[in-house]
Design an enzyme around this catalytic site. Structure first.
Site, PDB file in Angstrom:
ATOM      1  N   LYS A  14       0.815  -1.224   0.000  1.00 30.19           N
ATOM      2  CA  LYS A  14       0.000   0.000   0.000  1.00 30.19           C
ATOM      3  C   LYS A  14       0.841   1.264   0.000  1.00 30.19           C
ATOM      4  O   LYS A  14       0.439   2.256  -0.598  1.00 30.19           O
ATOM      5  CB  LYS A  14      -1.059  -0.005   1.104  1.00 30.19           C
ATOM      6  CG  LYS A  14      -0.548   0.139   2.494  1.00 30.19           C
ATOM      7  CD  LYS A  14      -1.670  -0.074   3.495  1.00 30.19           C
ATOM      8  CE  LYS A  14      -1.089  -0.484   4.831  1.00 30.19           C
ATOM      9  NZ  LYS A  14      -0.019   0.402   5.360  1.00 30.19           N
ATOM     10  N   ARG A 128      11.313  -7.135   1.681  1.00 30.93           N
ATOM     11  CA  ARG A 128      11.472  -5.769   2.194  1.00 30.93           C
ATOM     12  C   ARG A 128      12.443  -5.745   3.380  1.00 30.93           C
ATOM     13  O   ARG A 128      13.193  -4.789   3.559  1.00 30.93           O
ATOM     14  CB  ARG A 128      10.095  -5.227   2.607  1.00 30.93           C
ATOM     15  CG  ARG A 128      10.132  -3.775   3.033  1.00 30.93           C
ATOM     16  CD  ARG A 128       8.740  -3.206   3.179  1.00 30.93           C
ATOM     17  NE  ARG A 128       8.021  -3.807   4.292  1.00 30.93           N
ATOM     18  CZ  ARG A 128       6.744  -3.565   4.584  1.00 30.93           C
ATOM     19  NH1 ARG A 128       6.027  -2.786   3.803  1.00 30.93           N
ATOM     20  NH2 ARG A 128       6.183  -4.125   5.622  1.00 30.93           N
ATOM     21  N   ARG A 145       1.231  -8.086  13.182  1.00 29.83           N
ATOM     22  CA  ARG A 145       0.626  -6.990  12.412  1.00 29.83           C
ATOM     23  C   ARG A 145      -0.501  -7.517  11.523  1.00 29.83           C
ATOM     24  O   ARG A 145      -1.556  -6.904  11.393  1.00 29.83           O
ATOM     25  CB  ARG A 145       1.703  -6.297  11.563  1.00 29.83           C
ATOM     26  CG  ARG A 145       2.575  -5.347  12.392  1.00 29.83           C
ATOM     27  CD  ARG A 145       3.972  -5.163  11.800  1.00 29.83           C
ATOM     28  NE  ARG A 145       3.975  -4.684  10.447  1.00 29.83           N
ATOM     29  CZ  ARG A 145       4.928  -4.949   9.550  1.00 29.83           C
ATOM     30  NH1 ARG A 145       5.988  -5.681   9.899  1.00 29.83           N
ATOM     31  NH2 ARG A 145       4.854  -4.489   8.339  1.00 29.83           N
TER      32      ARG A 145
END
Ligand code: ADP
Length: 197
Positions: A14, A128, A145
């Site tokens: 996002k 990432r 998360r």
């Protein structure tokens, strides 16, 4: 100018999509995660308060997050439109955003939901972790998360779906293709006539 927000699980891309969409719709991208990380790096008062929540994969308390967004949306570049990324994440934050906007006679125009299968989310997070070294990109923190997203942020998505302003976009695959699909879906949605709310 539009008031938009993008919502999706950790690893859904996002942040990347928010940058592209904001450029296209000519609004500032406002990422609560980025603002928190920048404050943590600069060791500001807010950063010091937020750091442990970020590192553990917990939500920063609503009162801190709401105040930060309220201030940011009052800045001149965000008065006419914005793309919020990462906020709201809880039902009370969604209520707070409604009231921040209502104070100025505004509403949200569209909410973009990015979806992707869990296996792909985990794989992207691991990539990432190597590229950016975010302290919350470890497998345990990532799963926390993701779990928080399912338990709390899904409710926010349902609220916007009920309001008829949710635009869901398949977030798996090539990032360029996802951007194009998201832009097309949002433009189509914004152009369609809607009953008065
Ligand atoms: P991701 O969605 O990939 O987990 P973000 O960059 O959006 O990453 O957020 C990183 C962290 O920042 C969150 O795990 C949380 O600790 C904090 N955070 C960001 N936005 C919010 C919010 N709206 N409410 C509470 N905490 C937030």
């Amino acid at each position: 100018m539009s008031r938009l927000l993008i919502i999706g699980p950790p690893g859904s891309g996002k942040g990347t999509q928010a940058e592209h969409l904001a450029r296209h719709f000519q609004v500032p991208a406002v990422s609560t995660g980025d603002i928190f990380r920048s404050n943590v790096r600069r060791k500001t008062h807010l950063g010091n308060q937020a750091a442990r929540y970020l590192d553990d994969g917990h939500f920063v308390p609503d009162h801190l997050t709401n105040a930060l967004v309220k201030d940011r949306l009052l800045e001149s570049d965000a008065r006419k439109g914005f793309l919020l990324d990462g906020y709201p994440r809880t039902a009370p934050q969604a209520l707070e955003l409604d009231s921040m906007l209502a104070d100025h006679g505004h509403v949200l125009d569209a909410v973009i939901e990015l979806t992707a299968p869990d296996a792909e989310l985990e794989e992207r997070m691991q990539r990432r972790a190597l590229e950016q070294g975010r302290t919350d990109d470890t497998i345990d923190v990532f799963r926390r998360r993701l779990d928080l997203y399912r338990r709390q942020t899904h409710e926010v998505v349902s609220v916007y779906a009920g309001r008829g302003i949710l635009v869901s976009v398949n977030g798996s695959g090539d990032p360029g293709g996802i951007t194009a699909a998201a832009i097309a879906a949002v433009e189509q949605f914004l152009a369609a006539p809607r009953p008065p709310s």
